[in-house]
Design a protein around this motif. Structure first.
Motif, PDB file in Angstrom:
ATOM      1  N   ASN A  23      21.588   7.494  15.665  1.00  0.00           N
ATOM      2  CA  ASN A  23      20.618   6.622  16.336  1.00  0.00           C
ATOM      3  C   ASN A  23      19.179   6.977  15.952  1.00  0.00           C
ATOM      4  O   ASN A  23      18.282   7.035  16.808  1.00  0.00           O
ATOM      5  CB  ASN A  23      20.771   6.699  17.860  1.00  0.00           C
ATOM      6  N   THR A  24      18.964   7.212  14.670  1.00  0.00           N
ATOM      7  CA  THR A  24      17.655   7.677  14.206  1.00  0.00           C
ATOM      8  C   THR A  24      17.225   6.913  12.953  1.00  0.00           C
ATOM      9  O   THR A  24      18.052   6.660  12.069  1.00  0.00           O
ATOM     10  CB  THR A  24      17.690   9.183  13.919  1.00  0.00           C
ATOM     11  N   VAL A  25      15.950   6.590  12.906  1.00  0.00           N
ATOM     12  CA  VAL A  25      15.353   6.014  11.709  1.00  0.00           C
ATOM     13  C   VAL A  25      14.283   6.979  11.212  1.00  0.00           C
ATOM     14  O   VAL A  25      13.630   7.665  12.007  1.00  0.00           O
ATOM     15  CB  VAL A  25      14.765   4.606  11.986  1.00  0.00           C
ATOM     16  N   TYR A  26      14.142   7.047   9.891  1.00  0.00           N
ATOM     17  CA  TYR A  26      13.232   8.003   9.260  1.00  0.00           C
ATOM     18  C   TYR A  26      12.210   7.280   8.391  1.00  0.00           C
ATOM     19  O   TYR A  26      12.450   6.166   7.917  1.00  0.00           O
ATOM     20  CB  TYR A  26      14.008   8.975   8.386  1.00  0.00           C
ATOM     21  N   LEU A  27      11.082   7.940   8.188  1.00  0.00           N
ATOM     22  CA  LEU A  27      10.111   7.476   7.200  1.00  0.00           C
ATOM     23  C   LEU A  27       9.675   8.698   6.397  1.00  0.00           C
ATOM     24  O   LEU A  27       8.953   9.563   6.911  1.00  0.00           O
ATOM     25  CB  LEU A  27       8.911   6.812   7.867  1.00  0.00           C
ATOM     26  N   GLN A  28      10.152   8.761   5.167  1.00  0.00           N
ATOM     27  CA  GLN A  28       9.735   9.822   4.255  1.00  0.00           C
ATOM     28  C   GLN A  28       8.462   9.376   3.562  1.00  0.00           C
ATOM     29  O   GLN A  28       8.450   8.318   2.916  1.00  0.00           O
ATOM     30  CB  GLN A  28      10.831  10.099   3.217  1.00  0.00           C
ATOM     31  N   MET A  29       7.414  10.156   3.696  1.00  0.00           N
ATOM     32  CA  MET A  29       6.101   9.798   3.150  1.00  0.00           C
ATOM     33  C   MET A  29       5.688  10.848   2.134  1.00  0.00           C
ATOM     34  O   MET A  29       5.505  12.019   2.484  1.00  0.00           O
ATOM     35  CB  MET A  29       5.069   9.706   4.275  1.00  0.00           C
ATOM     36  N   ASN A  30       5.561  10.424   0.885  1.00  0.00           N
ATOM     37  CA  ASN A  30       5.157  11.314  -0.203  1.00  0.00           C
ATOM     38  C   ASN A  30       3.813  10.871  -0.774  1.00  0.00           C
ATOM     39  O   ASN A  30       3.361   9.748  -0.533  1.00  0.00           O
ATOM     40  CB  ASN A  30       6.214  11.297  -1.305  1.00  0.00           C
ATOM     41  N   SER A  31       3.197  11.750  -1.519  1.00  0.00           N
ATOM     42  CA  SER A  31       1.909  11.452  -2.178  1.00  0.00           C
ATOM     43  C   SER A  31       0.922  10.858  -1.184  1.00  0.00           C
ATOM     44  O   SER A  31       0.280   9.835  -1.444  1.00  0.00           O
ATOM     45  CB  SER A  31       2.130  10.486  -3.348  1.00  0.00           C
TER      46      SER A  31
ATOM     47  N   SER B  74       0.807  -1.225   0.000  1.00  0.00           N
ATOM     48  CA  SER B  74       0.000   0.000   0.000  1.00  0.00           C
ATOM     49  C   SER B  74       0.842   1.277   0.000  1.00  0.00           C
ATOM     50  O   SER B  74       0.325   2.351  -0.316  1.00  0.00           O
ATOM     51  CB  SER B  74      -0.938   0.009   1.207  1.00  0.00           C
ATOM     52  N   VAL B  75       2.129   1.172   0.363  1.00  0.00           N
ATOM     53  CA  VAL B  75       2.972   2.377   0.440  1.00  0.00           C
ATOM     54  C   VAL B  75       4.170   2.310  -0.506  1.00  0.00           C
ATOM     55  O   VAL B  75       4.920   3.288  -0.619  1.00  0.00           O
ATOM     56  CB  VAL B  75       3.471   2.631   1.873  1.00  0.00           C
ATOM     57  N   LYS B  76       4.333   1.188  -1.175  1.00  0.00           N
ATOM     58  CA  LYS B  76       5.491   1.003  -2.057  1.00  0.00           C
ATOM     59  C   LYS B  76       5.511   2.076  -3.132  1.00  0.00           C
ATOM     60  O   LYS B  76       4.487   2.356  -3.777  1.00  0.00           O
ATOM     61  CB  LYS B  76       5.436  -0.393  -2.674  1.00  0.00           C
ATOM     62  N   GLY B  77       6.670   2.700  -3.314  1.00  0.00           N
ATOM     63  CA  GLY B  77       6.809   3.759  -4.303  1.00  0.00           C
ATOM     64  C   GLY B  77       6.476   5.147  -3.766  1.00  0.00           C
ATOM     65  O   GLY B  77       6.763   6.150  -4.424  1.00  0.00           O
ATOM     66  N   ARG B  78       5.884   5.210  -2.573  1.00  0.00           N
ATOM     67  CA  ARG B  78       5.520   6.507  -1.969  1.00  0.00           C
ATOM     68  C   ARG B  78       6.305   6.775  -0.687  1.00  0.00           C
ATOM     69  O   ARG B  78       6.613   7.930  -0.379  1.00  0.00           O
ATOM     70  CB  ARG B  78       4.022   6.550  -1.660  1.00  0.00           C
ATOM     71  N   PHE B  79       6.603   5.731   0.062  1.00  0.00           N
ATOM     72  CA  PHE B  79       7.306   5.870   1.347  1.00  0.00           C
ATOM     73  C   PHE B  79       8.723   5.333   1.215  1.00  0.00           C
ATOM     74  O   PHE B  79       8.975   4.369   0.487  1.00  0.00           O
ATOM     75  CB  PHE B  79       6.596   5.080   2.442  1.00  0.00           C
ATOM     76  N   THR B  80       9.631   5.961   1.962  1.00  0.00           N
ATOM     77  CA  THR B  80      11.018   5.499   1.985  1.00  0.00           C
ATOM     78  C   THR B  80      11.514   5.464   3.428  1.00  0.00           C
ATOM     79  O   THR B  80      11.435   6.480   4.132  1.00  0.00           O
ATOM     80  CB  THR B  80      11.927   6.427   1.173  1.00  0.00           C
ATOM     81  N   ILE B  81      12.019   4.316   3.849  1.00  0.00           N
ATOM     82  CA  ILE B  81      12.605   4.180   5.169  1.00  0.00           C
ATOM     83  C   ILE B  81      14.116   4.292   5.045  1.00  0.00           C
ATOM     84  O   ILE B  81      14.715   3.800   4.074  1.00  0.00           O
ATOM     85  CB  ILE B  81      12.197   2.843   5.838  1.00  0.00           C
ATOM     86  N   SER B  82      14.727   4.968   6.013  1.00  0.00           N
ATOM     87  CA  SER B  82      16.181   5.097   6.040  1.00  0.00           C
ATOM     88  C   SER B  82      16.629   5.197   7.490  1.00  0.00           C
ATOM     89  O   SER B  82      15.810   5.406   8.388  1.00  0.00           O
ATOM     90  CB  SER B  82      16.645   6.322   5.249  1.00  0.00           C
ATOM     91  N   ARG B  83      17.931   5.028   7.693  1.00  0.00           N
ATOM     92  CA  ARG B  83      18.455   5.121   9.058  1.00  0.00           C
ATOM     93  C   ARG B  83      19.802   5.823   9.046  1.00  0.00           C
ATOM     94  O   ARG B  83      20.558   5.732   8.062  1.00  0.00           O
ATOM     95  CB  ARG B  83      18.568   3.744   9.698  1.00  0.00           C
ATOM     96  N   ASP B  84      20.091   6.515  10.138  1.00  0.00           N
ATOM     97  CA  ASP B  84      21.372   7.170  10.352  1.00  0.00           C
ATOM     98  C   ASP B  84      21.928   6.601  11.646  1.00  0.00           C
ATOM     99  O   ASP B  84      21.535   7.025  12.737  1.00  0.00           O
ATOM    100  CB  ASP B  84      21.178   8.687  10.452  1.00  0.00           C
ATOM    101  N   ASN B  85      22.787   5.612  11.525  1.00  0.00           N
ATOM    102  CA  ASN B  85      23.263   4.916  12.719  1.00  0.00           C
ATOM    103  C   ASN B  85      24.078   5.806  13.667  1.00  0.00           C
ATOM    104  O   ASN B  85      23.903   5.704  14.883  1.00  0.00           O
ATOM    105  CB  ASN B  85      24.050   3.672  12.328  1.00  0.00           C
ATOM    106  N   PRO B  86      24.948   6.684  13.161  1.00  0.00           N
ATOM    107  CA  PRO B  86      25.655   7.572  14.102  1.00  0.00           C
ATOM    108  C   PRO B  86      24.706   8.477  14.892  1.00  0.00           C
ATOM    109  O   PRO B  86      25.023   8.873  16.012  1.00  0.00           O
ATOM    110  CB  PRO B  86      26.564   8.387  13.197  1.00  0.00           C
TER     111      PRO B  86
END
Length: 115
Positions: free
Chosen positions: A76-84, A62-74
């Motif tokens: 200690n944060t994970v992100y969820l970019q949500m578009n459209s 349902s979110v493929k192509g619209r959401f992107t998960i990423s992480r910055d280990n130094p």
């Protein structure tokens, strides 16, 4: 152990939001990270997954192509970019850290998509 989500809010359909989840109290880089969401009256569903230390990602259809998960280990944060964003994306979004028998959850952040 703490997971603190931020970045939720009210956005119009078609808009974007970026959720953040700041982790503390455990070795963040060693944990697989997930974003879940739960809408009123529905079960909690897995939205996105990123492996430890970050080489593999997976998404709900349902979110493929619209959401992107990423992480910055130094950081200690994970992100969820949500578009459209769509009205059906409206939910409380939760951050989850998982490794073996260890499982940690954040308190959630509300995302509302409405005109």
């Amino acid at each position: 152990v703490q997971l603190v989500e931020s970045g939720g809010g009210l956005v119009q359909p078609g808009g974007s939001l970026r959720l953040s989840c700041a982790a503390s109290g455990f070795t963040f880089s060693s944990y697989n990270m997930r974003w879940y969401r739960q809408a009123p009256g529905l079960e909690r569903e897995l939205v996105a997954y990123i492996s430890s230390p970050g080489g593999f990602t997976n998404y709900a259809d349902s979110v493929k192509g619209r959401f992107t998960i990423s992480r910055d280990n130094p950081k200690n944060t994970v992100y969820l970019q949500m578009n459209s964003l769509k009205p059906e994306d409206t939910a409380v979004y939760y951050c989850n850290a998982h490794r073996s028998s260890y499982d940690y959850w954040g308190q959630g952040t509300q995302v509302t998509v409405s005109s």
